[in-house]
Scaffold this motif. Structure first.
Motif, PDB file in Angstrom:
ATOM      1  N   PRO A1704      -5.298 -19.722   5.419  1.00  0.00           N
ATOM      2  CA  PRO A1704      -5.556 -19.132   6.882  1.00  0.00           C
ATOM      3  C   PRO A1704      -7.005 -19.716   6.625  1.00  0.00           C
ATOM      4  O   PRO A1704      -8.089 -20.127   6.198  1.00  0.00           O
ATOM      5  CB  PRO A1704      -5.954 -17.260   5.860  1.00  0.00           C
ATOM      6  N   ILE A1705      -7.441 -19.644   8.856  1.00  0.00           N
ATOM      7  CA  ILE A1705      -8.890 -19.391   8.677  1.00  0.00           C
ATOM      8  C   ILE A1705      -8.959 -18.728   8.748  1.00  0.00           C
ATOM      9  O   ILE A1705      -9.437 -17.869   9.019  1.00  0.00           O
ATOM     10  CB  ILE A1705      -8.343 -19.679  10.186  1.00  0.00           C
ATOM     11  N   TRP A1706     -10.339 -18.927   7.553  1.00  0.00           N
ATOM     12  CA  TRP A1706     -11.554 -17.734   7.286  1.00  0.00           C
ATOM     13  C   TRP A1706     -12.416 -17.947   8.079  1.00  0.00           C
ATOM     14  O   TRP A1706     -12.937 -16.808   8.559  1.00  0.00           O
ATOM     15  CB  TRP A1706     -11.652 -18.044   5.030  1.00  0.00           C
ATOM     16  N   GLY A1707     -13.438 -18.520   8.244  1.00  0.00           N
ATOM     17  CA  GLY A1707     -14.719 -18.901   8.241  1.00  0.00           C
ATOM     18  C   GLY A1707     -14.605 -19.337  10.085  1.00  0.00           C
ATOM     19  O   GLY A1707     -13.755 -20.200  10.990  1.00  0.00           O
ATOM     20  N   LEU A1708     -15.527 -18.391  11.361  1.00  0.00           N
ATOM     21  CA  LEU A1708     -15.377 -18.458  12.209  1.00  0.00           C
ATOM     22  C   LEU A1708     -16.673 -17.759  12.885  1.00  0.00           C
ATOM     23  O   LEU A1708     -17.477 -17.137  12.416  1.00  0.00           O
ATOM     24  CB  LEU A1708     -14.212 -17.323  12.661  1.00  0.00           C
ATOM     25  N   ALA A1709     -17.519 -19.138  13.439  1.00  0.00           N
ATOM     26  CA  ALA A1709     -18.394 -18.640  14.124  1.00  0.00           C
ATOM     27  C   ALA A1709     -19.238 -18.903  15.272  1.00  0.00           C
ATOM     28  O   ALA A1709     -18.322 -20.339  15.750  1.00  0.00           O
ATOM     29  CB  ALA A1709     -19.154 -19.651  13.325  1.00  0.00           C
ATOM     30  N   THR A1710     -19.645 -18.194  16.232  1.00  0.00           N
ATOM     31  CA  THR A1710     -19.806 -18.599  17.449  1.00  0.00           C
ATOM     32  C   THR A1710     -21.344 -19.368  18.262  1.00  0.00           C
ATOM     33  O   THR A1710     -21.935 -18.574  16.935  1.00  0.00           O
ATOM     34  CB  THR A1710     -19.296 -17.564  18.617  1.00  0.00           C
ATOM     35  N   HIS A1711     -21.476 -19.879  18.735  1.00  0.00           N
ATOM     36  CA  HIS A1711     -22.935 -20.919  19.109  1.00  0.00           C
ATOM     37  C   HIS A1711     -23.713 -20.017  19.474  1.00  0.00           C
ATOM     38  O   HIS A1711     -23.168 -18.967  20.287  1.00  0.00           O
ATOM     39  CB  HIS A1711     -22.468 -22.365  19.531  1.00  0.00           C
ATOM     40  N   PRO A1712     -24.683 -19.432  19.352  1.00  0.00           N
ATOM     41  CA  PRO A1712     -25.711 -18.935  20.206  1.00  0.00           C
ATOM     42  C   PRO A1712     -25.596 -19.094  21.114  1.00  0.00           C
ATOM     43  O   PRO A1712     -25.670 -17.737  22.390  1.00  0.00           O
ATOM     44  CB  PRO A1712     -27.122 -18.551  19.320  1.00  0.00           C
ATOM     45  N   LEU A1741     -14.778 -32.037   4.490  1.00  0.00           N
ATOM     46  CA  LEU A1741     -15.329 -31.074   3.219  1.00  0.00           C
ATOM     47  C   LEU A1741     -14.568 -31.507   1.692  1.00  0.00           C
ATOM     48  O   LEU A1741     -15.411 -31.413   0.643  1.00  0.00           O
ATOM     49  CB  LEU A1741     -15.488 -29.860   2.767  1.00  0.00           C
ATOM     50  N   GLY A1742     -13.104 -31.683   2.146  1.00  0.00           N
ATOM     51  CA  GLY A1742     -13.034 -31.909  -0.103  1.00  0.00           C
ATOM     52  C   GLY A1742     -12.710 -30.797  -0.531  1.00  0.00           C
ATOM     53  O   GLY A1742     -11.762 -30.505  -1.272  1.00  0.00           O
ATOM     54  N   HIS A1743     -13.044 -29.502  -0.066  1.00  0.00           N
ATOM     55  CA  HIS A1743     -12.791 -28.338  -0.798  1.00  0.00           C
ATOM     56  C   HIS A1743     -12.400 -27.382   0.232  1.00  0.00           C
ATOM     57  O   HIS A1743     -12.719 -27.357   1.274  1.00  0.00           O
ATOM     58  CB  HIS A1743     -13.672 -28.075  -1.817  1.00  0.00           C
ATOM     59  N   ALA A1744     -11.620 -26.206  -0.335  1.00  0.00           N
ATOM     60  CA  ALA A1744     -11.496 -25.320   1.135  1.00  0.00           C
ATOM     61  C   ALA A1744     -12.458 -24.153   1.204  1.00  0.00           C
ATOM     62  O   ALA A1744     -13.421 -24.357   0.590  1.00  0.00           O
ATOM     63  CB  ALA A1744      -9.961 -24.065   0.504  1.00  0.00           C
ATOM     64  N   ALA A1745     -12.783 -24.188   2.390  1.00  0.00           N
ATOM     65  CA  ALA A1745     -13.419 -23.565   2.909  1.00  0.00           C
ATOM     66  C   ALA A1745     -12.992 -22.415   3.734  1.00  0.00           C
ATOM     67  O   ALA A1745     -12.266 -22.086   3.937  1.00  0.00           O
ATOM     68  CB  ALA A1745     -14.588 -24.423   4.418  1.00  0.00           C
ATOM     69  N   ARG A1746     -14.615 -20.975   3.233  1.00  0.00           N
ATOM     70  CA  ARG A1746     -14.123 -20.018   3.187  1.00  0.00           C
ATOM     71  C   ARG A1746     -15.037 -19.322   4.310  1.00  0.00           C
ATOM     72  O   ARG A1746     -14.097 -18.419   5.196  1.00  0.00           O
ATOM     73  CB  ARG A1746     -14.566 -19.202   2.561  1.00  0.00           C
ATOM     74  N   THR A1747     -16.249 -19.811   4.868  1.00  0.00           N
ATOM     75  CA  THR A1747     -16.654 -18.960   5.899  1.00  0.00           C
ATOM     76  C   THR A1747     -18.035 -20.057   6.431  1.00  0.00           C
ATOM     77  O   THR A1747     -18.385 -21.129   5.864  1.00  0.00           O
ATOM     78  CB  THR A1747     -17.638 -17.720   5.115  1.00  0.00           C
ATOM     79  N   VAL A1748     -18.269 -20.211   7.319  1.00  0.00           N
ATOM     80  CA  VAL A1748     -19.559 -20.797   8.608  1.00  0.00           C
ATOM     81  C   VAL A1748     -20.450 -19.457   9.385  1.00  0.00           C
ATOM     82  O   VAL A1748     -19.796 -18.592   9.404  1.00  0.00           O
ATOM     83  CB  VAL A1748     -18.828 -21.643   8.978  1.00  0.00           C
ATOM     84  N   HIS A1943      -1.542 -10.955   9.716  1.00  0.00           N
ATOM     85  CA  HIS A1943      -3.185 -11.167   9.492  1.00  0.00           C
ATOM     86  C   HIS A1943      -4.305 -12.159   9.782  1.00  0.00           C
ATOM     87  O   HIS A1943      -3.767 -13.305  10.349  1.00  0.00           O
ATOM     88  CB  HIS A1943      -3.215 -12.246   8.332  1.00  0.00           C
ATOM     89  N   VAL A1944      -4.741 -12.147  10.796  1.00  0.00           N
ATOM     90  CA  VAL A1944      -5.950 -12.060  11.533  1.00  0.00           C
ATOM     91  C   VAL A1944      -7.251 -11.769  10.831  1.00  0.00           C
ATOM     92  O   VAL A1944      -7.273 -11.226  10.492  1.00  0.00           O
ATOM     93  CB  VAL A1944      -6.118 -11.627  12.945  1.00  0.00           C
ATOM     94  N   THR A1945      -7.328 -13.282  10.366  1.00  0.00           N
ATOM     95  CA  THR A1945      -9.084 -13.307   9.613  1.00  0.00           C
ATOM     96  C   THR A1945      -9.850 -13.208  10.114  1.00  0.00           C
ATOM     97  O   THR A1945     -10.903 -12.443   8.868  1.00  0.00           O
ATOM     98  CB  THR A1945      -8.624 -14.871   8.912  1.00  0.00           C
ATOM     99  N   ASN A1946     -10.137 -13.591  10.968  1.00  0.00           N
ATOM    100  CA  ASN A1946     -12.214 -13.621  11.884  1.00  0.00           C
ATOM    101  C   ASN A1946     -12.082 -13.135  13.550  1.00  0.00           C
ATOM    102  O   ASN A1946     -11.072 -13.473  13.403  1.00  0.00           O
ATOM    103  CB  ASN A1946     -12.802 -14.528  11.280  1.00  0.00           C
ATOM    104  N   ILE A1947     -12.927 -12.921  13.921  1.00  0.00           N
ATOM    105  CA  ILE A1947     -12.633 -12.771  15.128  1.00  0.00           C
ATOM    106  C   ILE A1947     -14.533 -12.578  15.236  1.00  0.00           C
ATOM    107  O   ILE A1947     -15.245 -11.920  15.044  1.00  0.00           O
ATOM    108  CB  ILE A1947     -11.956 -11.527  16.172  1.00  0.00           C
ATOM    109  N   ARG A1948     -14.678 -13.259  16.468  1.00  0.00           N
ATOM    110  CA  ARG A1948     -16.081 -13.196  17.242  1.00  0.00           C
ATOM    111  C   ARG A1948     -15.779 -13.119  18.844  1.00  0.00           C
ATOM    112  O   ARG A1948     -15.270 -13.619  19.866  1.00  0.00           O
ATOM    113  CB  ARG A1948     -16.295 -14.927  16.804  1.00  0.00           C
TER     114      ARG A1948
END
Length: 1976
Positions: A1704-1712, A1741-1748, A1943-1948
């Motif tokens: 899944p795409i876990w991490g999601l961040a929107t620019h301020p 990154l070489g590893h699975a990312a979970r959050t941003v 599974h929607v994993t994140n929303i912003r």
């Protein structure tokens, strides 16, 4: 004798009193002719008020419960109850059936409705799912079906103003349906706040999407779309049962007895209260209303019909009445007037006038009435009551005379004596009381002999005796009036009875069927004058018998109409009418009696009425005057075609047995032999149980059948060609009128009919699905378009087909007895006849049914067995041949005359231009003139007339003739003995083909040095056959007994034959004369063998378990081999003639020494070394491999080894001939198998030089000759053998991507479970903790009006202060970043000349403009799309088909489906709900674009072909037992396609509705093995290319592998694309980029040269999943979710679409502040996206990312990893500012504080760590939050950076102080915090986001808008929902948006609330939604 035949008089239904108002509604209408149509019991009634006349429709077999009127108001549809209920559409004018719709519903048909133009009909069933079904009723075809609702549906209607829309309503629901393709999709009506959820009883549709519906509480609910917009309160005071729309408006009728009229906008016009009118009464309830012009029809619950004229609405006319609730039992007739009296449980007694057809008096009593009687003078009427009392009334004014209650149980029967002095009253307590009439009904006697309740009474004519019947079936006599029982037989015999209504007694013995002791006959009444008896029974049947009726099982006429039990029946006083009453149907039927003398006239007036099948049917018992059946016919009727094992069962049996063989096949199995055999000639013709199965073709060849083979025989060249498409016995054959096509029907569990071309011998269509066990008769129509067939199931089903389309048009039950022949009317294609045992029926088609009428014999003949039938020179005339040798001549359905034609049965007839030809058992062919008046010529089939050119010998004179056909100047004759003869017109007869006669054939021997063989059979003949080109029988000899074995001596001079009585003989091989014979055994001689060399000894094996050895020269027995425990099956000599090998029935392999017969034990190793003279054994190591996997079910019966000891041929019980390589060691050797014999193959033998194999079929009596084709010879042409049973164990190759695609399991959204391992109670189920105020007893709402306290702070800091806050009202999908390439293929295509591309991700289809990057979406799928294809035909431009995941195949909304849609305007053109459970994995359009092929993920991997525009499924078949990846139509064909998959490539042909497949054959190439095939492309001249898992491409010609392009790619070839315009082929595979290689290659048309393209993606491996070629460009979709455009000239790559590779795409961040956002996923990348454009950058990154997370200024990015590490990057340079790993488990959320000072890191180690960023990049932890009970999900800082809220995995929300990490528990303090952001899914403020349906699935993410008033959530179902914030009430209102997979994993929200971004779990996609704000 007379009593055994049916009476020749007749009853005609004249009037029905009553109307069905209970449990039915909307069943009363005006027809176009101003007649009134309704139903009662099982009869449809058309009543003309003007003429006071009724017509009846009687096509139903049980209660009718629903009725609909066609918009033109002439046709009526009615539906019935029953186990197999059907719908009839009939004409209200002629009352004839127009169409029958059946085989879909069970239990009953609850509602019916026609659409606006009357072409379609919708029906609702009474089954548990309340199935809704849409019909094309004229063709009787079901268009669509879906489960209706879990509870009852009461009404359904088409929306007359919108096409393809319906509305249904019922218990607590209303549903709005749309019909598209074959899919009915419901939307539930939303009651909302406007009205209460309640049961809706009726509805009517109006303009502008308005629907009016009547509810149970009397309100009218008004719907717009699917929403309730208003209610009209109190329209009625109780439930509204009926609503009827007409030009003027609407009429409603309710339980309150009111009719209301409304105008078109549903404003009230007037109200009519029926209870207030003169005829009204309390409790009147309206069930049906119909408003036309100024008339209104009203039907009530109590079976009345009122007609109201609108102007005089207070004076309704009562035009029909009947009894209502409860049972109707009482019936009496007036002794002198035409009056009938009835009384019922509804407590009313009614008097009916039989002349005026009207109710003339009615009186209500206190108690339910059970019986009635009128005194002789007609003055008194006595009524017996249910409570044990009886009342006497005066008939003239219904006043009471007396009321007496002497008993406690119901009075069931009472009668006045003929002299009027006594009344006998029979009670349920077993007694009869006698009352004196003149003494004011004083009790004068009692009869107490019965032990059971009294059922019937009769007085003698002199009133001195009374007879009774009771419930135990006893008949007793009493002397009157005292009641003494009479026992003397003499006295009983002398009594004359005044009436006879008893059901037991000598005179009525015959009304009971033979062998029956039931008491289901309720009533009888004798008519002494007409000598007839009428009976009524529990099955709704009224019957007429002769009277008296002495012998059991008498013949009768029967009349149907009542639905359930008929309780009583009586003759009127003058015997003009019969009155019958129905118990449960409350109806009174009045039948007109038509005596014998009037019958003739009546027939010609109304044949329909008098003879429709339901009216009069001969009874079931056999007629005694029918002659004995002819022996041959009797034999035939006893044949059963049932098999222990049907060929259809083999695949399942094999699967079951496969488990057992897993262990066995670990050894490398023996290869199949190189040789193959080809069928060359068959001696035999199936005549013994088939007729009329022999014809000339167009070019004069002869076509017939034997065993499972259709044979075309060329008599000039004496050669045969074969149709080998059947796999079991063919039973019938018919030829097309043009004489080029043939239809053959076979035996089978679901037997098929093949229509094939006699020139090409290819199948054109295969019809199946409607017969069982076998098809015994077929016939083409005169235009050749239709085919009729008859099955051999118990009801001998008759089916009418459109054979080219493979569609069933109509089906009906034929007859209980065998049907021999079906013939279609040459003049009217809708008519046909069937003939069989005591049966001649004339049928006409009515929609999906056939209506049959029995031939009417009248006085002319007897009900005879018909063996053959033809039509004459007009459509009315028909001729049939009987089993007694007569020809019957029919006009319409009447027998006109009979002509004696043959001695014994007439088996075959043939119509000529000017006459007829017949053939019979007497062996005579007769020619007749055109009216069967003169016989013009006869030919007797005699040996003397045989012409010299004959291919054999006639066995006997005058053989029974079974088939006759004319043409080419000859008469072709087939006989029962299996001979085919050609009779010249001048007399000579040529024998063309022959075989053995009836009886099994077992014995077979081939000559030691000549091409001849000998056979011996149970038909008691020994025959010698020439196998060389002359193909004929050389000699025949009759034996005294049948034989089972034979053998030539080594010198070929003698022939030994073993017989079935234990004797054997030796005959001269040339003359067949006896040399010597012996009789030493009692049981069958099963095998006989001469010793090799000089043939000194003869071994004779018998079923007595012994083998005798004889010295041939001295003719003496010299030895006996003993020791076998069972019968002997096979014996073989060794080459020295010293040793015998023996097989027994107990599967023993024994050895004996010759000549003494001493038993030897020889180790199996030694057996191989012995050289055997012959090998016919089936046991032992050398042939272990010949036993099939399903050895329990089938036996190998015979084997034979070639003389070079290379190939072993075997025959088995299933009819297979197989070739094995010898020795066949190890289990389950590979083989080649051939199907031609039908059942068991009894013997196989190679000829002396191995050039031919001869096989014998046991039951099919045929001798087949096969030519042996050596390996070298075979290269020229392919052989049609089927390969072995077991797929090779060699694996098909391995590749990780293929394995993943094969093993992936697709779940549907509705079943998805939570993605996080949550524990605990969901928030909306938790008990709420009281707040501080509440604990202190302060009531929350009780603050003083002007509060001194500071105002409550905002929940959320809003950053666009100053603007007016505008809530968001909608989200619109604007962009989707993602492409499903990881497990789907061939799913990227060009559209519009390459301007746009189309592909899919999650459940949306995406049209992406290449130039601008804008996207538009198809969003009608409700679950993930798995495949996509584009229609290439110019007529269907931009048409796309997509297939989706689904649940079970129950046709409901979650079933898998294919959508066909227009890519430009996104309109759905068709939805196909499929039977592929789990999902649809491949779709392909045919060359014309009209057909669509879909492949399922179900275990059988079904393949379905659709006519997608109509939504019609044409064909469906299991594809393969393992995964099929792709199936594609050939680009130039609508019938040929290829499927590829795991170790599988199959070449398919669509024939009619059947799918035929051939496996790809590898055998021509050395060492080719079946690999897993992944892709397919096509070339000219039937070339097919398949891409394999190893990177090779296989090239196939037809279905044979002709070469391999080795290593076309280094890895699997996942995709291939055939360019239609120039034939070039693009392939895509999995490769590491190298200089010369590339993952995409462009090839020439034959795959000989190629050019490679490299994809510059920077990946280590390129894995291409989809290719498409446009103008100068190649479009590539990769496994890494990229879509790339490659230029053909310059090979330049342009990446069009990017996406995350793995989710899944876990991490999601929107620019301020800007329209950017970041995503982080399991694929180890963080990507930066621009909403305006596309992906800007990505960091590996070489590893699975979970959050941003962005910092508040947007200059830094923090990333949390799955391994517990976190990284901080600087946005400007993408350099790492700092990184740290303090935890070993995944970081779930990471947050900067709003003042940029702290960084909070939440992990799955149940902790939050705080870091102080002002201390620089060393990142030392300053503190952490303790005691979090579960893993951290989301975190939010407060606006002042002093608090942090954490949501955790136990459904709890916690608040901590920053930076100390102290847990804050004070609710009041928490309530006052203002948060900087809100992403928590827990907390009171968001209680409303948890839905009712979340048992397994959760809300996974949430985000509150920057304005602080809107909230979006994502959940495990893949839904995005929009709420208002805060939403503390449970189950808050929301809008939902579909598109993601589960599974929607994140929303912003993005800055300024302009967009919402949602991230998908399973679909690795990012969706950008545009926010639509409410206007100011």
């Amino acid at each position: 004798m007379a009593a055994r035949s049916a009476p020749s008089c007749h009853l005609r239904l004249e009037w029905v009193y009553g109307y069905r108002g209970h449990q039915c509604r909307n069943n009363l209408y005006y027809t176009a002719a101003k007649e009134i149509v309704y139903f009662v019991a099982g009869v449809g009634v058309v009543y003309s008020p003007r003429e006071h006349r009724q017509k009846f429709y009687r096509g139903h077999s049980d209660d009718i419960i629903s009725l609909a009127l066609h918009p033109e108001r002439v046709l009526v549809a009615t539906g019935q109850v029953g186990k197999e209920p059907y719908i009839c559409v009939w004409d209200s004018y002629t009352v004839q059936t127009v169409s029958v719709l059946k085989d879909v519903h069970t239990h009953g048909i609850a509602c019916l409705a026609f659409d606006l133009d009357g072409q379609r009909l919708v029906s609702v069933g009474l089954d548990s799912k309340n199935a809704v079904c849409v019909w094309d009723w004229k063709r009787g075809r079901m268009l669509s079906m879906a489960p209706g609702h879990t509870d009852r549906i009461f009404d359904i209607s088409w929306d007359l103003y919108q096409p393809n829309k319906l509305v249904s309503c019922g218990v607590k629901h209303i549903k709005f349906w749309s019909l598209c393709g074959n899919a009915l999709t419901p939307k539930r009506g939303v009651f909302g706040k406007t009205g209460d959820l309640q049961t809706i009883l009726c509805l009517a549709c109006a303009r502008d999407e308005l629907t009016y519906s009547g509810a149970l509480n009397g309100d009218i609910y008004v719907w717009k779309g699917i929403n309730l917009i208003r209610t009209i309160q109190g329209a009625h005071t109780a439930g509204i049962f009926s609503m009827n729309a007409c030009e003027e408006g609407f009429a409603t009728g309710g339980r309150d007895g009111c009719i209301r009229l409304w105008d078109l906008t549903f404003k009230p016009i007037t109200v009519i209260d029926l209870r207030e009118t003169e005829q009204g009464y309390k409790g009147l309830s309206v069930r049906s209303v119909c408003w036309r012009g100024d008339h209104i029809l009203v039907g009530t619950q109590d079976s009345e019909i009122f007609e109201i004229v609108v102007h005089e609405r207070n004076k309704p006319f009562l035009i029909m009445q009947g009894h209502c609730e409860g049972e109707l039992w009482a019936l009496a007739v007036h002794p002198t007037k035409p009056l009938a009296v009835t009384g019922s449980d509804d407590r009313s007694v009614r008097i009916w006038s039989l002349v005026d057809h009207a109710l003339i008096a009615r009186c209500n009593m206190e108690e339910p009435i059970r019986c009635a009687a009128v005194n002789v003078d007609g003055i008194h009427l006595a009524l017996g009551m249910k409570d044990g009392s009886f009342t006497v009334l005066r008939v003239r004014d219904m006043t009471e005379v007396v009321h007496i209650k002497d008993r406690k149980e119901a009075i069931h029967e009472l009668k006045y004596s003929p002299d009027g002095t006594y009344l006998a009253v029979g009670c349920n307590d077993s007694s009869v009381d006698i009352y004196g009439v003149a003494q004011r009904y004083k009790k004068v006697g009692e009869c107490a002999g019965s032990l059971s309740f009294i059922t019937h009474l009769d007085w003698s004519s002199d009133s001195r005796y009374l007879q009774t019947n009771d419930g135990s079936g006893r008949r007793l006599l009493y002397r009157m009036p005292g009641g003494k029982e009479v026992t003397s037989k003499e006295e009983i015999k002398a009594v004359h009875w005044a009436s006879w209504t008893c059901v037991s007694g000598l005179e009525v013995n015959g009304i009971w069927p033979k062998y029956s002791d039931t008491n289901d006959i309720n009533s009888v009444d004798g008519n002494y004058v007409g000598q007839v008896l009428v009976t009524a029974d529990d099955y709704g049947v009224v019957k007429l018998f002769r009277y008296p009726c002495l012998r059991k099982g008498a013949k009768f006429r029967k009349y149907i109409g009542h639905s359930a039990h008929v309780t009583n029946v009586r003759w009127s006083h003058d015997y003009q009418w019969v009155i019958s009453i129905g118990g449960a149907d409350h109806s009174v039927f009045q039948w007109k009696f038509i005596p014998e003398r009037k019958l003739k006239d009546a027939l010609h007036i109304a044949p329909q009425e008098s003879l429709a099948e339901s009216n009069s049917d001969e009874s079931d018992s056999d007629l005694s005057d029918v002659p004995e059946l002819d022996s041959e016919i009797e034999q035939e009727t006893q044949l059963t075609y049932h098999r222990q094992v049907y060929k259809e069962d083999l695949p399942q049996l094999k699967e079951q047995c496969k488990e057992k063989q897993k262990s066995a096949t670990s050894k490398r199995r023996e290869r199949a032999p190189g040789n193959s055999i080809r069928l060359h000639f068959i001696h035999g013709y199936r005549g013994y149980d088939c007729r009329s199965n022999l014809f000339y073709t167009q070019i004069g060849e002869i076509v017939y059948h034997v065993a499972a083979v259709g044979v075309i025989y060329n008599r000039q060249q004496n050669t045969q060609r074969f149709y080998l498409g059947h796999d079991d016995d063919i039973l019938c054959l018919a030829i097309h009128p043009l004489k080029d096509y043939v239809a053959t029907g076979q035996v089978g569990r679901d037997p098929s009919i093949h229509v094939w071309d006699t020139e090409t011998v290819k199948p054109l269509s295969i019809l199946k699905g409607y017969h069982q066990y076998g098809v015994c008769a077929v016939d083409f129509s005169a235009d050749g378009k239709r085919l009729a067939s008859v099955g051999i199931d118990d009801s001998h089903t008759v089916v009418l087909w459109d054979w080219k389309k493979g569609e069933k048009l109509s089906v009906a039950r034929g007859s209980k007895d065998k049907i021999f022949v079906v013939k279609m009317n040459p003049y009217v294609p809708d008519k046909l006849i069937t003939a069989g045992i005591k049966h001649m029926k004339f049928w006409r088609r009515a929609g999906g049914g056939l209506i049959g009428r029995k031939g009417y014999i009248g006085t002319l003949g007897k009900n005879d067995t018909m063996m053959c039938a033809v039509y004459g020179w007009t459509e009315e005339m028909a001729f049939s041949g009987t089993s007694t040798g007569d020809v019957c001549i029919w006009r319409d359905i009447f027998l006109v005359k009979t002509v004696k034609a043959h001695d014994g049965p007439v088996f075959s007839m043939h119509a000529l231009e000017k006459g007829f030809v017949t053939g019979g058992k007497d062996g005579v062919v007769a020619l007749w003139d055109d009216s069967f008046e003169r016989c013009l010529k006869t030919y007797a089939i005699k040996r003397a007339d045989l012409a010299p050119g004959s291919k054999g010998l006639l066995l006997e004179d005058n053989p029974s003739i079974r088939a006759i056909s004319l043409g080419h100047g000859h008469i072709l004759v087939g006989t029962k003995n299996g001979e085919i003869l050609e009779v010249d017109k001048s007399g000579p007869i040529t024998l063309l083909v022959q075989g053995h006669m009836e009886g099994e054939v077992w014995g077979l021997a081939t000559h030691p040095y000549l091409p001849i063989c000998a056979t011996v059979s149970d038909d008691k003949t020994l025959r010698i056959w020439d196998l060389s080109p002359s193909h004929c029988m050389l000699a025949v000899r009759k034996l005294k007994k049948g034989g089972r074995c034979c053998c030539f001596s080594p010198d070929g001079k003698a022939l030994a034959v073993g017989l079935n009585d234990g004797s054997f003989l030796m005959a001269n091989a040339d003359t067949l004369e006896d040399l010597v014979s012996f009789h030493h055994r009692k049981d069958i001689i099963s095998d006989i063998q001469f010793s090799p060399g000089s043939g000194k000894y003869l071994a004779v094996a018998s079923h007595d378990n012994f083998i005798d050895i004889y010295n041939v020269v001295s003719s003496k027995r010299v030895g006996i081999c003993k020791g076998a425990t069972s019968y002997i099956t096979h014996i073989d000599w060794d080459t020295r003639g010293k040793l015998l090998q023996v097989n027994t029935g107990a599967k023993e392999q024994l050895f004996f020494e010759a000549p003494r017969g001493k038993k030897q034990t020889i180790p199996s190793v030694e057996v191989e070394k012995i050289s055997w003279a012959s090998w016919t054994s089936v046991l032992g190591l050398c042939c272990e491999g010949i036993w099939p996997i399903i050895g329990e079910v089938t036996d190998v019966t015979a084997s034979c080894l070639t003389s070079d000891k290379m190939v072993l041929a075997t025959g088995d019980d299933l009819g297979f001939v197989k070739l094995f390589r010898y020795p066949a060691k190890g289990k389950f050797a590979k083989f080649k198998k051939y199907v031609a014999h039908s059942t068991h193959v009894t013997n196989v033998r190679w000829t002396y030089d191995d050039s031919m194999l001869v096989t014998l079929g046991g039951a099919d009596m045929s001798l087949m000759v096969w030519t042996n084709e050596m390996e070298s010879y075979r290269e020229k042409k392919s052989c049609d053998s089927e390969e072995s049973d077991i797929d090779s164990e060699e694996d098909g190759g391995y590749d990780s991507d293929v394995t993943r695609e094969n093993e992936i399991s697709y779940t549907i959204r509705a079943l998805s479970t939570n993605i996080r391992p949550m524990l605990g109670i969901k928030p909306h189920l938790q008990q709420k903790e009281p707040s501080v105020d509440e604990r202190q007893g302060v009531v929350r709402g009780s603050r003083p009006p002007v509060s001194r306290a500071p105002p409550q702070p905002e929940k959320l800091q809003s950053n666009n202060v100053g603007k007016k806050k505008r809530p968001i009202e909608d989200l619109v999908l604007e962009l989707a970043f993602g492409y499903r390439g990881r497990d789907c293929r061939n799913n990227v295509h060009y559209l519009n000349d390459g301007d746009d591309i189309i592909y899919h991700t999650a459940s949306v289809g995406i049209l992406h403009n290449v130039a601008t990057g804008t996207q538009s979406f198809y969003q009608e799928h409700n679950d993930d799309i798995l495949c996509l294809t584009v229609n290439q035909h110019p007529k269907f431009i931009n048409i796309v088909a997509t297939g989706q995941v689904g649940d079970s195949a129950d046709m409901s909304a979650t079933a898998p489906s294919v959508h066909i849609w227009d890519a430009v305007n996104k309109q759905t053109l068709s939805i196909l709900r499929c039977s592929h459970s789990k999902g649809v994995c491949s779709v392909s359009f045919s060359a014309t674009g009209k057909l669509l092929l879909s492949v399922g993920l179900d275990p059988e991997h079904t393949i379905t072909i659709w006519r997608w525009q109509e939504g019609a499924r044409i064909a469906c078949r299991a594809g393969h037992n393992q995964r099929i990846f792709v199936a594609e139509f050939r680009p130039d064909s609508d019938t040929q396609f290829v499927s590829v998959g795991i170790k599988h490539v199959k070449f398919w042909t669509l024939a009619g509705r059947a799918l035929l497949s051939k496996k790809g054959l590898l055998s021509t190439l050395e060492d080719a093995r079946m690999q897993t095939m992944l892709a397919v492309a096509f070339g000219a001249n039937n070339l097919t290319f398949t891409g394999t898992i190893s990177g090779d491409v296989c090239v196939w010609k037809d279905h044979i592998l002709c070469r391999v392009v080795a290593r076309a790619h280094n890895g699997p070839v996942f995709t291939m694309y055939t360019t239609l315009r120039d034939g070039l082929i693009v392939t895509g595979g999995k490769e590491r980029p190298s200089k010369e290689g590339g993952a995409v290659k462009l090839w020439d048309q034959e795959l000989r040269r190629c050019r490679a393209f490299r994809l510059e993606t920077g990946q280590g491996t390129d894995c291409v999943r989809s290719v498409c070629r446009g103008k100068g460009k190649i479009l590539v979709g990769t496994r890494n979710a990229e879509i790339i455009e490659v230029g053909e000239k310059n090979a330049a790559c342009n990446i069009l679409v990017n996406g995350h590779v793995d989710g899944p795409i876990w991490g999601l961040a929107t620019h301020p502040s800007r329209d950017f956002f970041l995503s982080a996923a399991e694929d180890g990348t963080v990507r930066l996206w621009d909403i305006a454009d596309k992906m800007l950058n990505k960091v590996n990154l070489g590893h699975a990312a979970r959050t941003v997370c962005y910092s508040p200024e947007g200059d830094m990015v923090a990333i949390g990893m799955k391994n517990g590490e976190f990284i901080i990057l600087l946005v400007s340079s993408l350099k790492i500012w700092g990184k740290k790993r303090d935890r070993r488990c995944a970081i779930h959320d990471i947050r900067f504080s709003p003042d940029s000072r702290y960084l909070a890191v939440g992990s799955s180690e149940n902790s939050v760590d705080f870091y102080d960023l002002t201390l620089g990049p060393t990142l030392n932890r300053i503190s952490y939050c303790k005691d979090i009970p579960s893993f951290v999900i989301q975190m939010d800082f407060s606006a002042d950076s002093r608090h942090l809220q954490v949501s955790s995995g136990c459904y709890k929300r916690h608040v901590y102080e920053v930076p100390s990490g102290k847990h804050l528990v004070d609710h009041a303090a928490i309530d006052r915090i203002t948060w900087a952001t809100w992403t928590s899914i827990m907390g009171d403020e968001v209680m409303g986001i948890w839905s009712r349906h979340a048992e397994k699935a959760d809300v996974t993410c949430a985000c509150v808008s920057h304005s602080g008033i809107s909230l979006v959530t994502g959940d495990d179902f893949g839904m995005v929902k929009l709420y208002d914030f805060p939403c503390p009430e449970k189950f808050a209102k929301h809008k939902r948006f579909l598109g993601h997979s589960p599974h929607v994993t994140n929303i912003r929200f993005t800055s300024g609330d302009r967009h919402v971004v949602s991230a998908g779990g399973d679909d690795c996609s990012l969706f950008v939604w545009k926010c639509v704000h409410m206007p100011h």
